[in-house]
Scaffold this motif. Sequence first.
Motif, PDB file in Angstrom:
ATOM      1  N   MET A 124       0.827  -1.210   0.000  1.00  0.00           N
ATOM      2  CA  MET A 124       0.000   0.000   0.000  1.00  0.00           C
ATOM      3  C   MET A 124       0.865   1.265   0.000  1.00  0.00           C
ATOM      4  N   ASN A 125       1.986   1.199   0.719  1.00  0.00           N
ATOM      5  CA  ASN A 125       2.906   2.335   0.761  1.00  0.00           C
ATOM      6  C   ASN A 125       3.580   2.586  -0.583  1.00  0.00           C
ATOM      7  N   LEU A 126       3.634   1.544  -1.435  1.00  0.00           N
ATOM      8  CA  LEU A 126       4.374   1.640  -2.701  1.00  0.00           C
ATOM      9  C   LEU A 126       3.461   1.732  -3.928  1.00  0.00           C
ATOM     10  N   LEU A 127       2.168   1.786  -3.701  1.00  0.00           N
ATOM     11  CA  LEU A 127       1.204   1.784  -4.812  1.00  0.00           C
ATOM     12  C   LEU A 127       1.486   2.858  -5.859  1.00  0.00           C
ATOM     13  N   ASP A 128       1.833   4.042  -5.402  1.00  0.00           N
ATOM     14  CA  ASP A 128       2.021   5.160  -6.331  1.00  0.00           C
ATOM     15  C   ASP A 128       3.315   5.066  -7.129  1.00  0.00           C
ATOM     16  N   ASP A 129       4.195   4.134  -6.742  1.00  0.00           N
ATOM     17  CA  ASP A 129       5.475   3.986  -7.441  1.00  0.00           C
ATOM     18  C   ASP A 129       5.343   3.155  -8.716  1.00  0.00           C
ATOM     19  N   PHE A 130       4.213   2.431  -8.858  1.00  0.00           N
ATOM     20  CA  PHE A 130       4.040   1.498  -9.987  1.00  0.00           C
ATOM     21  C   PHE A 130       2.738   1.768 -10.727  1.00  0.00           C
ATOM     22  N   SER A 131       2.652   1.251 -11.959  1.00  0.00           N
ATOM     23  CA  SER A 131       1.399   1.410 -12.711  1.00  0.00           C
ATOM     24  C   SER A 131       0.340   0.447 -12.191  1.00  0.00           C
ATOM     25  N   LEU A 191      -0.501 -10.622  -3.419  1.00  0.00           N
ATOM     26  CA  LEU A 191      -0.595 -12.078  -3.476  1.00  0.00           C
ATOM     27  C   LEU A 191      -0.258 -12.671  -2.115  1.00  0.00           C
ATOM     28  N   ASP A 192      -1.132 -13.556  -1.633  1.00  0.00           N
ATOM     29  CA  ASP A 192      -0.901 -14.200  -0.342  1.00  0.00           C
ATOM     30  C   ASP A 192      -1.597 -15.548  -0.318  1.00  0.00           C
ATOM     31  N   THR A 193      -1.148 -16.429   0.581  1.00  0.00           N
ATOM     32  CA  THR A 193      -1.802 -17.742   0.716  1.00  0.00           C
ATOM     33  C   THR A 193      -3.013 -17.679   1.640  1.00  0.00           C
ATOM     34  N   SER A 194      -3.135 -16.621   2.403  1.00  0.00           N
ATOM     35  CA  SER A 194      -4.226 -16.496   3.382  1.00  0.00           C
ATOM     36  C   SER A 194      -5.386 -15.694   2.797  1.00  0.00           C
ATOM     37  N   GLN A 195      -6.528 -16.356   2.679  1.00  0.00           N
ATOM     38  CA  GLN A 195      -7.714 -15.683   2.142  1.00  0.00           C
ATOM     39  C   GLN A 195      -8.176 -14.542   3.045  1.00  0.00           C
ATOM     40  N   ASN A 196      -8.037 -14.729   4.351  1.00  0.00           N
ATOM     41  CA  ASN A 196      -8.448 -13.669   5.280  1.00  0.00           C
ATOM     42  C   ASN A 196      -7.582 -12.426   5.144  1.00  0.00           C
ATOM     43  N   MET A 197      -6.275 -12.623   4.905  1.00  0.00           N
ATOM     44  CA  MET A 197      -5.389 -11.478   4.662  1.00  0.00           C
ATOM     45  C   MET A 197      -5.814 -10.751   3.384  1.00  0.00           C
ATOM     46  N   ILE A 198      -6.122 -11.524   2.354  1.00  0.00           N
ATOM     47  CA  ILE A 198      -6.565 -10.942   1.078  1.00  0.00           C
ATOM     48  C   ILE A 198      -7.855 -10.133   1.285  1.00  0.00           C
ATOM     49  N   HIS A 199      -8.767 -10.644   2.122  1.00  0.00           N
ATOM     50  CA  HIS A 199     -10.006  -9.898   2.412  1.00  0.00           C
ATOM     51  C   HIS A 199      -9.687  -8.532   3.028  1.00  0.00           C
ATOM     52  N   GLN A 200      -8.689  -8.512   3.914  1.00  0.00           N
ATOM     53  CA  GLN A 200      -8.294  -7.249   4.550  1.00  0.00           C
ATOM     54  C   GLN A 200      -7.836  -6.233   3.496  1.00  0.00           C
ATOM     55  N   ILE A 201      -7.043  -6.701   2.532  1.00  0.00           N
ATOM     56  CA  ILE A 201      -6.567  -5.781   1.484  1.00  0.00           C
ATOM     57  C   ILE A 201      -7.716  -5.323   0.601  1.00  0.00           C
ATOM     58  N   GLU A 202      -8.601  -6.248   0.283  1.00  0.00           N
ATOM     59  CA  GLU A 202      -9.733  -5.876  -0.573  1.00  0.00           C
ATOM     60  C   GLU A 202     -10.572  -4.776   0.066  1.00  0.00           C
ATOM     61  N   HIS A 203     -10.714  -4.829   1.399  1.00  0.00           N
ATOM     62  CA  HIS A 203     -11.411  -3.743   2.111  1.00  0.00           C
ATOM     63  C   HIS A 203     -10.673  -2.423   1.931  1.00  0.00           C
ATOM     64  N   LYS A 204      -9.349  -2.479   2.046  1.00  0.00           N
ATOM     65  CA  LYS A 204      -8.537  -1.259   1.911  1.00  0.00           C
ATOM     66  C   LYS A 204      -8.645  -0.697   0.491  1.00  0.00           C
ATOM     67  N   ILE A 205      -8.586  -1.596  -0.493  1.00  0.00           N
ATOM     68  CA  ILE A 205      -8.635  -1.159  -1.900  1.00  0.00           C
ATOM     69  C   ILE A 205      -9.979  -0.512  -2.217  1.00  0.00           C
ATOM     70  N   SER A 206     -11.054  -1.185  -1.811  1.00  0.00           N
ATOM     71  CA  SER A 206     -12.386  -0.635  -2.111  1.00  0.00           C
ATOM     72  C   SER A 206     -12.674   0.606  -1.271  1.00  0.00           C
ATOM     73  N   GLY A 207     -12.199   0.608  -0.024  1.00  0.00           N
ATOM     74  CA  GLY A 207     -12.429   1.746   0.863  1.00  0.00           C
ATOM     75  C   GLY A 207     -11.736   3.010   0.400  1.00  0.00           C
ATOM     76  N   SER A 208     -10.594   2.841  -0.272  1.00  0.00           N
ATOM     77  CA  SER A 208      -9.840   4.002  -0.762  1.00  0.00           C
ATOM     78  C   SER A 208     -10.037   4.225  -2.260  1.00  0.00           C
ATOM     79  N   ASN A 209     -10.923   3.417  -2.862  1.00  0.00           N
ATOM     80  CA  ASN A 209     -11.212   3.533  -4.297  1.00  0.00           C
ATOM     81  C   ASN A 209      -9.931   3.464  -5.146  1.00  0.00           C
ATOM     82  N   ILE A 210      -9.075   2.502  -4.811  1.00  0.00           N
ATOM     83  CA  ILE A 210      -7.804   2.328  -5.526  1.00  0.00           C
ATOM     84  C   ILE A 210      -8.055   1.583  -6.837  1.00  0.00           C
ATOM     85  N   GLN A 211      -7.518   2.134  -7.925  1.00  0.00           N
ATOM     86  CA  GLN A 211      -7.806   1.590  -9.262  1.00  0.00           C
ATOM     87  C   GLN A 211      -6.706   0.684  -9.812  1.00  0.00           C
ATOM     88  N   ASN A 212      -5.487   0.792  -9.294  1.00  0.00           N
ATOM     89  CA  ASN A 212      -4.362   0.084  -9.929  1.00  0.00           C
ATOM     90  C   ASN A 212      -3.907  -1.147  -9.141  1.00  0.00           C
TER      91      ASN A 212
END
Length: 200
Positions: free
Chosen positions: A54-61, A66-87
């Motif tokens: 998340m700290n490096l999102l703006d450095d890349f297009s 990627l993670d093996t834990s579905q619950n961890m992935i759910h946490q990121i998906e909340h962050k992505i949708s909550g901040s309306n991140i497109q990339n």
Amino acid sequence: MGNTEKFEMIADKYDTPERIQIAKVSSNAIREYVVDAKSKSAIDFGCGTGLVGMNLLDDFSSMLFLDTSQNMIHQIEHKISGSNIQNAATLCFDFEKNHLSDLQADYIFMAQVLLHINDIELILSRLYETLNEHGHLLIVDYNKNEKVASDMVHNGFDQTELAAVMTKIGYREIQSKTFYTGSKIFMGQDASLFVLDSQK
């Protein structure tokens, strides 16, 4: 990948002030080796709740978390949708069990991930295949620490030994340095973190 079950259980309370701080200094250490990457793709490998990526999102297009834990992935998906991140995108996948031949990236970084991996050479080889030509693999992890004894994780890594393993796989222009020392940050022990940059 090792310890997935443990991470499934702690996903919703993973983002402690200490982990957020370590992720920040780790992101800054990685950023030092990221050059002209605004048009490049990245994978945050073993991303956990995405604190580093998340700290490096703006450095890349684009960035794939990627993670093996579905619950961890759910946490990121909340962050992505909550901040309306497109990339950003997410993928729950275990590189130790399978290989994704169609996945490619210019940069792959893994922060405090290698210590959880049983077969280090296998994962490093699969990540090498995933990198585009001249792509970079960046590793942040603990220096070898004799005070740490655990059945669950490696007790850190010797930078020279790790570089030798990576050279055998085909990585080149490997450089590394210790960038952070903290109190009780590794299994209750004082420890230091290194960053390693390598190229395909």
